[in-house]
Design a protein around this motif. Structure first.
Motif, PDB file in Angstrom:
ATOM      1  N   ALA A   7       0.856  -1.363  -0.066  1.00  0.00           N
ATOM      2  CA  ALA A   7      -0.134   0.014   0.087  1.00  0.00           C
ATOM      3  C   ALA A   7       0.750   1.215   0.134  1.00  0.00           C
ATOM      4  CB  ALA A   7      -1.081  -0.102   1.190  1.00  0.00           C
ATOM      5  N   VAL A   8       1.874   1.302   0.826  1.00  0.00           N
ATOM      6  CA  VAL A   8       2.858   2.540   0.844  1.00  0.00           C
ATOM      7  C   VAL A   8       3.463   2.624  -0.352  1.00  0.00           C
ATOM      8  CG1 VAL A   8       4.768   3.348   1.884  1.00  0.00           C
ATOM      9  CG2 VAL A   8       3.024   2.328   3.547  1.00  0.00           C
ATOM     10  N   SER A   9       4.148   1.505  -0.927  1.00  0.00           N
ATOM     11  CA  SER A   9       4.672   1.498  -2.242  1.00  0.00           C
ATOM     12  C   SER A   9       3.662   2.538  -3.454  1.00  0.00           C
ATOM     13  CB  SER A   9       5.199   0.047  -2.922  1.00  0.00           C
ATOM     14  OG  SER A   9       6.057  -0.183  -1.852  1.00  0.00           O
ATOM     15  N   ILE A  10       2.836   1.778  -3.281  1.00  0.00           N
ATOM     16  CA  ILE A  10       1.615   2.252  -4.417  1.00  0.00           C
ATOM     17  C   ILE A  10       1.407   3.869  -4.476  1.00  0.00           C
ATOM     18  CG2 ILE A  10      -0.925   2.253  -5.232  1.00  0.00           C
ATOM     19  CD1 ILE A  10      -0.682  -0.896  -4.301  1.00  0.00           C
ATOM     20  N   PHE A  11       0.937   4.170  -3.005  1.00  0.00           N
ATOM     21  CA  PHE A  11       0.896   5.405  -2.890  1.00  0.00           C
ATOM     22  C   PHE A  11       1.950   6.349  -2.896  1.00  0.00           C
ATOM     23  CE2 PHE A  11       0.377   9.181   0.171  1.00  0.00           C
ATOM     24  CZ  PHE A  11      -0.764   9.616  -0.483  1.00  0.00           C
ATOM     25  N   THR A  12       3.110   5.754  -2.536  1.00  0.00           N
ATOM     26  CA  THR A  12       4.388   6.893  -2.911  1.00  0.00           C
ATOM     27  C   THR A  12       4.664   6.984  -4.352  1.00  0.00           C
ATOM     28  OG1 THR A  12       5.182   6.129  -0.815  1.00  0.00           O
ATOM     29  CG2 THR A  12       6.721   7.173  -1.979  1.00  0.00           C
ATOM     30  N   ALA A  13       4.566   5.850  -5.125  1.00  0.00           N
ATOM     31  CA  ALA A  13       5.006   5.949  -6.544  1.00  0.00           C
ATOM     32  C   ALA A  13       4.037   6.697  -7.261  1.00  0.00           C
ATOM     33  CB  ALA A  13       4.758   4.403  -7.145  1.00  0.00           C
ATOM     34  N   GLY A  14       2.827   6.978  -6.949  1.00  0.00           N
ATOM     35  CA  GLY A  14       2.018   7.745  -7.651  1.00  0.00           C
ATOM     36  C   GLY A  14       2.258   9.255  -7.325  1.00  0.00           C
ATOM     37  N   ILE A  15       2.245   9.497  -5.876  1.00  0.00           N
ATOM     38  CA  ILE A  15       2.435  10.865  -5.491  1.00  0.00           C
ATOM     39  C   ILE A  15       3.850  11.424  -6.015  1.00  0.00           C
ATOM     40  CG2 ILE A  15       3.358  10.633  -3.124  1.00  0.00           C
ATOM     41  CD1 ILE A  15       0.091  12.422  -3.907  1.00  0.00           C
ATOM     42  N   THR A  16       4.803  10.501  -6.095  1.00  0.00           N
ATOM     43  CA  THR A  16       6.215  11.039  -6.275  1.00  0.00           C
ATOM     44  C   THR A  16       6.016  11.702  -7.779  1.00  0.00           C
ATOM     45  OG1 THR A  16       7.079   9.421  -5.004  1.00  0.00           O
ATOM     46  CG2 THR A  16       8.521  10.237  -6.829  1.00  0.00           C
ATOM     47  N   ILE A  17       5.600  10.961  -8.652  1.00  0.00           N
ATOM     48  CA  ILE A  17       5.690  11.524  -9.958  1.00  0.00           C
ATOM     49  C   ILE A  17       4.735  12.544 -10.242  1.00  0.00           C
ATOM     50  CG2 ILE A  17       4.109   9.752 -10.731  1.00  0.00           C
ATOM     51  CD1 ILE A  17       6.907  11.275 -12.626  1.00  0.00           C
ATOM     52  N   ALA A  18       3.434  12.793  -9.410  1.00  0.00           N
ATOM     53  CA  ALA A  18       2.770  13.671  -9.533  1.00  0.00           C
ATOM     54  C   ALA A  18       2.966  15.159  -8.980  1.00  0.00           C
ATOM     55  CB  ALA A  18       1.237  13.343  -8.551  1.00  0.00           C
ATOM     56  N   ILE A  19       3.482  14.973  -7.803  1.00  0.00           N
ATOM     57  CA  ILE A  19       4.280  16.196  -7.468  1.00  0.00           C
ATOM     58  C   ILE A  19       5.483  16.683  -8.182  1.00  0.00           C
ATOM     59  CG2 ILE A  19       5.345  17.325  -5.302  1.00  0.00           C
ATOM     60  CD1 ILE A  19       3.717  15.700  -3.579  1.00  0.00           C
ATOM     61  N   GLY A  20       6.237  15.605  -8.459  1.00  0.00           N
ATOM     62  CA  GLY A  20       7.550  15.840  -9.030  1.00  0.00           C
ATOM     63  C   GLY A  20       7.461  16.305 -10.650  1.00  0.00           C
ATOM     64  N   SER A  21       6.130  16.165 -11.002  1.00  0.00           N
ATOM     65  CA  SER A  21       6.034  16.683 -12.647  1.00  0.00           C
ATOM     66  C   SER A  21       5.609  17.955 -12.518  1.00  0.00           C
ATOM     67  CB  SER A  21       5.011  15.740 -13.313  1.00  0.00           C
ATOM     68  OG  SER A  21       3.540  15.871 -12.846  1.00  0.00           O
ATOM     69  N   MET A  22       5.291  18.675 -11.372  1.00  0.00           N
ATOM     70  CA  MET A  22       4.731  20.002 -11.369  1.00  0.00           C
ATOM     71  C   MET A  22       6.053  21.153 -11.825  1.00  0.00           C
ATOM     72  SD  MET A  22       1.964  20.382  -8.644  1.00  0.00           S
ATOM     73  CE  MET A  22       1.559  22.076  -9.294  1.00  0.00           C
ATOM     74  N   GLY A  23       7.198  20.913 -11.007  1.00  0.00           N
ATOM     75  CA  GLY A  23       8.217  21.800 -11.323  1.00  0.00           C
ATOM     76  C   GLY A  23       8.620  22.019 -12.585  1.00  0.00           C
ATOM     77  N   PRO A  24       9.185  20.584 -13.177  1.00  0.00           N
ATOM     78  CA  PRO A  24       9.679  20.518 -14.490  1.00  0.00           C
ATOM     79  C   PRO A  24       8.593  21.078 -15.723  1.00  0.00           C
ATOM     80  CG  PRO A  24      10.039  18.616 -13.322  1.00  0.00           C
ATOM     81  CD  PRO A  24       9.370  19.360 -12.335  1.00  0.00           C
ATOM     82  N   ALA A  25       7.235  20.864 -15.731  1.00  0.00           N
ATOM     83  CA  ALA A  25       6.448  21.300 -16.359  1.00  0.00           C
ATOM     84  C   ALA A  25       6.451  22.746 -16.406  1.00  0.00           C
ATOM     85  CB  ALA A  25       5.038  20.591 -16.214  1.00  0.00           C
ATOM     86  N   LEU A  26       6.192  23.367 -15.375  1.00  0.00           N
ATOM     87  CA  LEU A  26       6.248  24.692 -15.147  1.00  0.00           C
ATOM     88  C   LEU A  26       7.594  25.370 -15.835  1.00  0.00           C
ATOM     89  CD1 LEU A  26       4.460  25.146 -11.805  1.00  0.00           C
ATOM     90  CD2 LEU A  26       3.431  25.689 -14.025  1.00  0.00           C
ATOM     91  N   GLY A  27       8.619  24.794 -15.349  1.00  0.00           N
ATOM     92  CA  GLY A  27       9.930  25.266 -15.791  1.00  0.00           C
ATOM     93  C   GLY A  27      10.016  25.207 -17.166  1.00  0.00           C
TER      94      GLY A  27
END
Lengths: 92, 92, 92, 92, 92, 92, 92, 92, 92, 92, 92, 92, 92, 92
Positions: F9-29
């Motif tokens: 459960a922790v792996s699934i949740f972390t995998a999703g939230i990592t790429i979700a948050i981590g794609s905001m900065g690069p996309a805006l930049g």
């Protein structure tokens, strides 16, 4: 937890958070005023004394809101009426 | 948890968070004032001494709000009246 | 959990979060001042030495608020008076 | 959960979050300074060497706040005094 | 839950959130610097080589803060000292 | 819940939230850099090739922070060392 | 709740929130680049083909971060290795 | 609550929140691009057809991120593989 | 916890947080007005007296909202009617 | 609470929050586009028909993201497949 | 906790938070209006009396929203109808 | 709490929060469009009728998103299908 | 806690928070309008009477939203129909 | 707590928070439109009547979203269908 512990813990936490949050506004406000003052001096050097005088009177006024927070914070640590009440109520 | 543990834990956490939050405002404010000072010097080099003097007096005033937080933070760690009370109350 | 565990856990968490939050303000403030300094040098190359000197004195002042956080953070890890108290209180 | 587990979990979480939050400020500040430096070079190509030198000395200063976070983060993982204490306290 | 499960869960969550939060600042900062670099090249095409060189050295410096986060994240997954300790402590 | 469920459960949740948050900065930049690139081309069409080359090298560097997040996310789903450990530990 | 329910619930929630948060950054970044592209075409109509080509290559790069999120989201729903493990582990 | 209820509740909530959050970014991004397009037409009426064509191709690309969210949202309501699994597992 | 403890703890926390939050708005507002005042003096030195007079009357009005918070904060510490009620209700 | 109650409560809450959050982005985006359209008409009255036509086609595209939210919201209230399943499963 | 304690605690907390939050908007709004007034006087000294008169009437109107909060805050402390009800209901 | 109470409470809360949050976006968007319309009329009085007509058609479109929220809100209070179901299910 | 206590506590808290949050928007909006009015008078002194008249009619309209909050807040304290119902239901 | 208490408490809280949040958007939007109107009058005094007429029609449209919130808020207090249902269901 007995009453003394609760009051002491709340007092410590509140004292710290009060001055922490309460110093943000004045610091930002003073920084802005100071920045504009330097810009104004560069623009009108002949009025430097008037600008500087107004600046420091104004900064003192802004600083006053930080002082309020510092006063409350100090009262909570060193002259806390609630703490004094519970100290007297504690059997020795 | 006994009283000593609660008070110590709250003091540690508050000391850290006080200086952490309390250093944001002054740092941003000082950075802004400093930036404007450099811009002002570039614009009016002949007034560099007046600008620099006003800048450092003003920065000291902004820094004072950070000092308040640092003082409270140090008091909570090294001269915490609530902690001293509970130390004396603990049977040895 | 016994007292030692609580105090250690709180100290670790606070030490980290203090320097983490406390480094944002100074970093942003210094970045702003530095950016303006470079702009000022480009505008008034003849004053580069004055600008650079004022910049580094000012940066040191902004950095001081980060140093406060670092000092508190280090004290919490290596010279924590509350931790020392509980260490002495623990029967060996 | 026993003490070792708590201390280890808190250390891991704090180490990660410290460098994560602590790298935002410096990265944004450095990006801003760098952007202005390039703009300044384009405006005053003759001063490129002075601008570049000031830029990298300043960037090093901003980077220092990220280094503080990295140092704390590494200490928490590899040289954590609290963890060492509990390791020694654990019967083998 | 036993100790191994707690440590593993915390390590996984921290590894992900560290790189997630830690990549926002550098990405935004690099995007800003890159944008200004292109603007500077358009303004002063003759200095394109100087601008590009300064840009990539600076970007590397900003990227370093993202690298710190990535390093911590990788250490937590593949070389986690706390995890290794608990693995050895688990009876086989 | 047994260990396997928690880790999954922790792996699934972390995998999703990592790429979700981590794609905001690069996309805006990247969006910002791209916008400036188009503006620069319109301003200095003769330098279009230099601008475009610098743009794509820079975008690749910004994209790298998104790649870090994607790598961590993929490792957590398909090559998770903690998950593998618990799989081997589960009696069949 | 048994393991299957927990894993399914976490997968559903993560799949949705990943693409929801992950689509904000790219959408805003693409909108900004697109807006600037139109402005650039209006300013330099003769370069419309160069601008449009650079725009769509760049948009594809920004879109890639949204694709990462969509891929992770789809994997979690239709090719989730953890879910498959628990399905096989469930006695039929 | 049995498994079916949990899965249904999580699916409903996630379906709604996914499209709700996921529609903010595209709507803002499209609004910005549309606003700039109108401004560009007013500035360069002769290029209206080129601008409009580029606008709608670009809007379709931005819209695609909203479509991703809508697709995930619809899958969660009408073609949810986890829900189907539990439906089949429920004794009739 | 008995009633006295609850009331005292709530009063302490509220007194601190009231002045902390309540000093942000006035400090920022006064800083802005002060900054503009200095800019106005630099622009129109002959009207310095009119500007300064209007400034300080206005600052007093802004300061009044901080005073409201300080008054409430002081009432809660030193003249709290609820606290007085519970003190009288406590058997001695 | 039985399953029907949970599903109904979650459906009601999600239906409301979906359209509430989902209407912010389109409303702000449309307002921005509309504002620019009026400005463009004032600047280039002769192109009013082209601008208005492009505006309304574009607004319809932005509105579509709000429609997605409204559709999901309506489905959750009036054609909710999960609700229908539980209705059929409830013994009459 | 008995009813009196609950009502007193809620009243104290609400009174403080009401004036704290409620003073931010007016303070910021008044600061902005005041800043513009000083700028307007510097720009058009001959209209100083008209500007000052309009300023103070307007400030009074903005201040009214802070007064609303102060009135509610004072009513909650000194003329709270709910508190009076419970006082009368308490057996003496 | 029985089912009726839960459904009623959730319906009331959702109805209020839906229109509260849902009215922010349209109000801000309409205010922005209206402001620009007035500016456009002042700039090009001869086009006042075209501007006003476009404004009100556009405002109606923005208003539509607020209407969606109001409709959902009203449905939840006066025509709530879930509530009707539970009313019929309640034995009289 | 009995019903009367719950209703009273909720009423007190809601009354305060309603006017606190509800006064922020109007205060900021009025401050902005007032600031622009003073700027407009300085720019066009001959139209001072028209501007002032429009300003105060408009301010009254903005103020109306604060009045709505104040009315609800007062109703909750002094004419609360729910409170009256429970008062009548309480046996005397 | 019985059903009546829950419904009443939720109704009170929702009524307050609805109008509180719901008045922010309209107040800010109206303030912005009003500010621009005054600026437009100062710029084009001859069109004052057209501007004022458009302003007040537009303000009424913005105000309508605040009215929606006020209507819902009033319905929840004085004509709440859920409350009426539970009143009738309560045995007298």
């Amino acid at each position: 937890m007995d009453s003394n512990t609760v009051i002491a813990a709340v007092s410590i936490f509140t004292a710290g958070i009060t001055i922490a949050i309460g110093s943000m506004g004045p610091a930002l406000g003073e920084g802005r005023a100071l920045a504009q003052a330097l810009s104004a001096i560069a623009q009108q050097p002949d009025e430097a004394s008037t600008i500087t005088r107004t600046l420091f009177v104004g900064l003192a006024m802004v600083e006053s809101t930080a002082i309020y927070c510092f006063v409350i914070s100090m009262i909570l640590i060193f002259a806390n009426p609630f703490w004094n009440y519970f100290l007297q109520a504690t059997p020795k």
